[in-house]
Design a protein around this motif. Structure first.
Motif, PDB file in Angstrom:
ATOM      1  N   PRO A 104       0.793  -1.230   0.000  1.00  8.62           N
ATOM      2  CA  PRO A 104       0.000   0.000   0.000  1.00  8.62           C
ATOM      3  C   PRO A 104       0.827   1.282   0.000  1.00  8.62           C
ATOM      4  O   PRO A 104       0.263   2.383   0.023  1.00  8.62           O
ATOM      5  N   ARG A 105       2.130   1.163  -0.042  1.00  4.88           N
ATOM      6  CA  ARG A 105       2.973   2.356   0.060  1.00  4.88           C
ATOM      7  C   ARG A 105       2.846   3.244  -1.176  1.00  4.88           C
ATOM      8  O   ARG A 105       2.630   2.764  -2.296  1.00  4.88           O
ATOM      9  N   ASP A 106       2.993   4.527  -0.942  1.00  2.00           N
ATOM     10  CA  ASP A 106       2.891   5.501  -2.022  1.00  2.00           C
ATOM     11  C   ASP A 106       4.236   5.590  -2.737  1.00  2.00           C
ATOM     12  O   ASP A 106       5.022   6.510  -2.532  1.00  2.00           O
ATOM     13  N   LEU A 107       4.472   4.595  -3.574  1.00  3.53           N
ATOM     14  CA  LEU A 107       5.738   4.488  -4.304  1.00  3.53           C
ATOM     15  C   LEU A 107       5.441   4.132  -5.755  1.00  3.53           C
ATOM     16  O   LEU A 107       4.367   3.601  -6.069  1.00  3.53           O
ATOM     17  N   PRO A 108       6.391   4.405  -6.648  1.00  5.07           N
ATOM     18  CA  PRO A 108       6.229   3.917  -8.027  1.00  5.07           C
ATOM     19  C   PRO A 108       6.089   2.399  -8.023  1.00  5.07           C
ATOM     20  O   PRO A 108       6.663   1.723  -7.169  1.00  5.07           O
ATOM     21  N   ASP A 109       5.359   1.852  -8.958  1.00  5.83           N
ATOM     22  CA  ASP A 109       5.083   0.417  -8.978  1.00  5.83           C
ATOM     23  C   ASP A 109       6.351  -0.424  -8.988  1.00  5.83           C
ATOM     24  O   ASP A 109       6.390  -1.501  -8.373  1.00  5.83           O
TER      25      ASP A 109
END
Length: 206
Positions: A104-109
């Protein structure tokens, strides 16, 4: 260049041979998987504290068992979780560090944990390490507010006990050091020295 087709009989024999090898390999993986879990169970059964997780390398054994279950035995996450449920003891905790099954982290895939790994994100930890992770990182990894609150309550209790134990250990070391110092000779000791003329002189050093 011509190629001769294999007869149906030969093809069947080859397929049967491959199947036999695959079955034997699966049996080896299954034996290793069961052996790792049994080693962990035995260590926990005779443990005197959660330190056994680190001292006996049980986390590494668990990680290997998890890899075999996922990659070789093709065990579903729920089946694996059920199989290792008995490893939840007073000294150990099986933790799903990614309960949503997706990173769920807000990171690039390309920086995120792949879904197949996120679905199998189980670790074996001490109860303290387990709740510490949820309290500190639970929001990032998709734990609910209720799960984090529950972990926080447990963490405060475990932290209080941990600090009390550290104080006890410090006090035990202080007492041992005091006893060691007290055991030193309290009276002076005698030495013989040689001065000018090489005449021995006896002195009491205090």
């Amino acid at each position: 260049m011509s190629s001769k087709k294999l007869s149906k009989k030969v093809l069947t024999a080859n397929l049967l041979a491959l199947a036999a090898v695959e079955i034997a390999t699966d049996a080896d993986h299954r034996d290793r998987f069961e052996s790792l879990l049994e080693r962990i169970r035995r260590a926990l059964a005779t443990a005197e504290g959660p330190e056994v997780i680190h001292q006996r390398g049980l986390g590494a054994d668990f990680a290997e068992a998890r890899h075999i279950a996922k990659e070789n035995l093709r065990m579903s996450p729920k089946a694996f979780e059920s199989t290792v449920a008995d490893l939840n003891t007073q000294f150990s905790r099986v933790v799903n560090t990614c309960p949503t099954g997706k990173d769920p982290r807000d990171l690039p895939d390309y920086l995120k944990m792949p879904d197949d790994e996120a679905n199998y994100a189980y670790d074996l930890r001490t109860p303290y390490d387990a709740v510490f992770f949820i309290v500190r990182h639970g929001k990032t990894w998709g734990f609910s507010a209720a799960q984090i609150l529950k972990a926080d309550i447990e963490f405060r209790s475990l932290e209080k006990r941990r600090r009390a134990k550290l104080l006890e250990e410090d006090e035990a070391r202080r007492i041992a050091e005091s006893a060691r110092i007290a055991a030193r000779p309290k009276s002076g000791y005698i030495v013989t020295t040689y001065r000018d003329g090489h005449e021995p002189v006896t002195e009491v050093i205090r």
